[in-house]
Design an enzyme around this catalytic site. Structure first.
Site, PDB file in Angstrom:
ATOM      1  N   ASP A  31      -4.204  -1.145   6.804  1.00 57.58           N
ATOM      2  CA  ASP A  31      -3.527  -0.348   5.885  1.00 57.58           C
ATOM      3  C   ASP A  31      -4.009   1.214   6.096  1.00 57.58           C
ATOM      4  O   ASP A  31      -5.036   1.256   6.397  1.00 57.58           O
ATOM      5  CB  ASP A  31      -4.131  -0.528   4.351  1.00 57.58           C
ATOM      6  N   ASP A  56      -2.217   3.300  10.330  1.00 60.29           N
ATOM      7  CA  ASP A  56      -0.828   3.264   9.862  1.00 60.29           C
ATOM      8  C   ASP A  56      -0.212   2.543  10.896  1.00 60.29           C
ATOM      9  O   ASP A  56      -0.304   2.274  12.104  1.00 60.29           O
ATOM     10  CB  ASP A  56      -0.533   4.785  10.306  1.00 60.29           C
ATOM     11  N   THR A  94       8.043   3.874   8.143  1.00 64.45           N
ATOM     12  CA  THR A  94       6.990   2.841   8.210  1.00 64.45           C
ATOM     13  C   THR A  94       8.114   1.620   7.950  1.00 64.45           C
ATOM     14  O   THR A  94       7.692   0.360   8.799  1.00 64.45           O
ATOM     15  CB  THR A  94       6.526   2.799   6.515  1.00 64.45           C
ATOM     16  N   ALA A 116       7.789  -8.450   3.155  1.00 63.78           N
ATOM     17  CA  ALA A 116       7.946  -8.087   1.839  1.00 63.78           C
ATOM     18  C   ALA A 116       9.261  -7.200   1.624  1.00 63.78           C
ATOM     19  O   ALA A 116       9.216  -5.786   1.959  1.00 63.78           O
ATOM     20  CB  ALA A 116       6.831  -7.384   1.267  1.00 63.78           C
ATOM     21  N   TYR A 147      13.903   4.082   1.068  1.00 69.26           N
ATOM     22  CA  TYR A 147      13.611   2.939   0.593  1.00 69.26           C
ATOM     23  C   TYR A 147      14.460   1.680   0.903  1.00 69.26           C
ATOM     24  O   TYR A 147      14.185   0.714   1.647  1.00 69.26           O
ATOM     25  CB  TYR A 147      12.886   2.917  -0.694  1.00 69.26           C
ATOM     26  N   LYS A 151      14.411  -0.705   3.954  1.00 68.32           N
ATOM     27  CA  LYS A 151      14.134  -2.195   3.854  1.00 68.32           C
ATOM     28  C   LYS A 151      15.274  -3.167   4.626  1.00 68.32           C
ATOM     29  O   LYS A 151      15.117  -4.259   4.820  1.00 68.32           O
ATOM     30  CB  LYS A 151      14.104  -2.561   2.335  1.00 68.32           C
TER      31      LYS A 151
HETATM   32  P1  NAD Z   1       1.735  -0.195  -3.121  1.00 74.08           P
HETATM   33  O1  NAD Z   1       2.311   1.039  -2.753  1.00 74.08           O
HETATM   34  O2  NAD Z   1       0.850  -0.541  -4.242  1.00 74.08           O
HETATM   35  O3  NAD Z   1       1.201  -0.937  -1.626  1.00 74.08           O
HETATM   36  C1  NAD Z   1       1.682  -0.495  -0.455  1.00 74.08           C
HETATM   37  C2  NAD Z   1       0.545  -0.646   0.583  1.00 74.08           C
HETATM   38  O4  NAD Z   1       1.079  -0.206   1.763  1.00 74.08           O
HETATM   39  C3  NAD Z   1      -0.477   0.416   0.230  1.00 74.08           C
HETATM   40  O5  NAD Z   1      -1.848   0.133   0.488  1.00 74.08           O
HETATM   41  C4  NAD Z   1      -0.206   1.798   1.117  1.00 74.08           C
HETATM   42  O6  NAD Z   1      -1.371   2.330   1.555  1.00 74.08           O
HETATM   43  C5  NAD Z   1       0.156   0.616   2.299  1.00 74.08           C
HETATM   44  N1  NAD Z   1       1.056   1.528   3.415  1.00 74.08           N
HETATM   45  C6  NAD Z   1       2.178   2.321   3.147  1.00 74.08           C
HETATM   46  N2  NAD Z   1       2.688   2.652   4.137  1.00 74.08           N
HETATM   47  C7  NAD Z   1       1.708   2.273   5.348  1.00 74.08           C
HETATM   48  C8  NAD Z   1       1.794   2.586   6.832  1.00 74.08           C
HETATM   49  N3  NAD Z   1       2.771   3.294   7.345  1.00 74.08           N
HETATM   50  N4  NAD Z   1       0.826   1.932   7.446  1.00 74.08           N
HETATM   51  C9  NAD Z   1      -0.232   1.111   6.659  1.00 74.08           C
HETATM   52  N5  NAD Z   1      -0.106   1.023   5.588  1.00 74.08           N
HETATM   53  C10 NAD Z   1       0.756   1.466   4.768  1.00 74.08           C
HETATM   54  O7  NAD Z   1       2.762  -1.214  -3.216  1.00 74.08           O
HETATM   55  P2  NAD Z   1       3.044  -2.737  -3.745  1.00 74.08           P
HETATM   56  O8  NAD Z   1       3.807  -2.947  -5.097  1.00 74.08           O
HETATM   57  O9  NAD Z   1       1.800  -3.422  -3.651  1.00 74.08           O
HETATM   58  O10 NAD Z   1       4.140  -3.349  -3.077  1.00 74.08           O
HETATM   59  C11 NAD Z   1       4.030  -3.929  -1.488  1.00 74.08           C
HETATM   60  C12 NAD Z   1       5.109  -4.547  -0.775  1.00 74.08           C
HETATM   61  O11 NAD Z   1       5.996  -5.336  -1.752  1.00 74.08           O
HETATM   62  C13 NAD Z   1       6.121  -3.281  -0.297  1.00 74.08           C
HETATM   63  O12 NAD Z   1       6.312  -3.501   0.849  1.00 74.08           O
HETATM   64  C14 NAD Z   1       7.153  -3.280  -1.390  1.00 74.08           C
HETATM   65  O13 NAD Z   1       8.311  -2.759  -0.829  1.00 74.08           O
HETATM   66  C15 NAD Z   1       7.224  -4.539  -1.843  1.00 74.08           C
HETATM   67  N6  NAD Z   1       8.031  -4.759  -3.050  1.00 74.08           N
HETATM   68  C16 NAD Z   1       7.179  -4.542  -4.154  1.00 74.08           C
HETATM   69  C17 NAD Z   1       7.721  -4.546  -5.517  1.00 74.08           C
HETATM   70  C18 NAD Z   1       6.943  -4.387  -6.763  1.00 74.08           C
HETATM   71  O14 NAD Z   1       7.481  -4.402  -7.683  1.00 74.08           O
HETATM   72  N7  NAD Z   1       5.382  -4.193  -6.588  1.00 74.08           N
HETATM   73  C19 NAD Z   1       9.034  -5.063  -5.634  1.00 74.08           C
HETATM   74  C20 NAD Z   1       9.717  -4.981  -4.557  1.00 74.08           C
HETATM   75  C21 NAD Z   1       9.124  -5.029  -3.079  1.00 74.08           C
END
Ligand code: NAD
Ligand code: UDP
Length: 316
Positions: A31, A56, A94, A116, A147, A151
């Site tokens: 992360d 990253d 990303t 995801a 986004y 995705k």
């Molecule tokens: P979040 O933002 O809390 O967590 C994302 C994590 O990814 C963070 O820890 C961030 O530091 C890390 N990150 C971001 N870019 C990065 C990079 N380039 N390299 C390494 N780490 C990186 O989001 P979340 O709610 O935990 O979502 C997690 C995943 O689930 C995401 O991929 C998101 O698209 C997907 N998702 C979440 C939801 C939701 O409602 N929570 C809905 C649809 C999809």
């Protein structure tokens, strides 16, 4: 089993890492901490089977340094519109370059790979409920495109690695997920409403509040992700709740559940904000036998207890 979780310091990722550790697995969390929490990582460090790599995913991963990896979950990407729109170029990198780097790793070490993905691949859907065979309706140049299209490209890449390099893949289309572990400044609707109502501050509703979402509790989502990873389904699968509520109703429900008054401030509607979102969950029930079991009311109470506790810690 040795499992790599990219984005493991984030909201869903940290809950997933905790569950995998509880199940006895070895977890490597990768992360960049862009939106993730160093505190969540510190809590996970209490497990000897947990390793944190501050990296990253846009930078290539060193397979030799990581050792044996049998499964890769890619959750790395900011999920809140507030965060993913702050640096749209980075969000695309990303999803595209980062996902490719993780797929390369999975190809080299022969690991199973789960992406995801998101309900946002359906954009502003013109069909309801959204079934996996619906191709969606996305504005390629709107503020959500970094986004949504990121995705969509990630899904295409994952599929290409499956077809061309026989990587064993899973694609989870996650619908709105909430719960303890969200950051106070995350910007998404549940954390905004719960924290503001707890603090006695006005909540903001963007637009008329008639837009709908279905909210899934985080522990249910983690179970679904693990079930999908363990299944043999290589095609996209919706995961979430199908109880549809409008944003205005959510506001009332939070007020009622927390037994607090709500003050609403109406704000302009967001550009391209999807107006109706509800998954068709027939596939995940048929294939995984999975259904979310936490009611929205119960989940909101747990979320409110979490934020009340973090607030106390701030003031202690
Ligand atoms: P979040 O933002 O809390 O967590 C994302 C994590 O990814 C963070 O820890 C961030 O530091 C890390 N990150 C971001 N870019 C990065 C990079 N380039 N390299 C390494 N780490 C990186 O989001 P979340 O709610 O935990 O979502 C997690 C995943 O689930 C995401 O991929 C998101 O698209 C997907 N998702 C979440 C939801 C939701 O409602 N929570 C809905 C649809 C999809
Ligand atoms: N929303 C709102 N007030 C807020 C945050 C969000 O009215 O303080 C609305 C937003 O316009 C959207 C819905 O709530 O219609 C869900 O927004 P969120 O950012 O949680 O997720 P997403 O739009 O990605 O589903």
């Amino acid at each position: 089993m040795s499992i790599l979780v990219a984005g493991g310091a984030g909201f869903i990722g940290a809950a997933l890492c905790a569950k995998l550790l509880e199940l006895g697995h070895t977890v490597i969390c990768v992360d960049s901490l862009q939106t993730g929490s160093a505190q969540a990582v510190d809590r996970l460090r209490t497990f000897a089977r947990f390793t944190f790599l501050h990296q990253d995913i846009v930078q290539p991963l060193n397979a030799g340094q990581l050792g044996q990896v049998e499964q890769v979950y890619n959750l790395a990407c900011p999920a809140s519109p507030l965060h993913y729109q702050q640096d749209p170029v980075k969000t695309i990198e990303t999803n595209v370059i980062g996902t490719r780097n993780l797929l390369e790793l999975a190809r080299v070490v022969r690991a199973r790979f789960l992406l995801a993905s998101t309900s946002e691949v359906y954009g502003s859907p013109q069909r309801k409920p959204q079934r996996e065979d619906y191709w969606g309706n996305v504005n390629t140049t709107g503020p959500r495109a970094c986004y949504d299209e990121g995705k969509r490209c990630a899904e295409a890449l994952v599929q290409a690695y499956h077809t061309q390099h026989q990587v064993d893949i899973r694609i989870a289309r996650i619908f709105n997920t909430y719960g303890p572990g969200m950051q106070r400044d995350d910007g998404r609707v549940v954390s905004n409403f719960v924290t503001r109502i707890l603090d006695g501050d006005p909540i903001e509703i963007y637009g008329d509040g008639h837009q709908t979402r279905c909210f899934c509790y985080v522990d249910d989502m983690v179970d679904a992700l693990i079930a999908l990873m363990s299944s043999d389904c290589t095609t996209p699968m919706n995961l979430g709740s199908d109880r549809e509520v409008s944003v205005a109703n959510l506001a009332h429900l939070v007020g009622q559940t927390l037994e607090k008054p709500i003050i609403v401030r109406h704000m302009p509607a967001l550009v391209d904000d999807p107006q109706e979102r509800r998954p068709d969950l027939e596939k995940c029930f048929r294939v995984l036998g999975w259904r979310a079991t936490t009611s929205l009311e119960a989940g909101l109470l747990k979320t409110s207890a979490f934020f009340a506790q973090t607030q106390e810690n701030i003031h202690a």
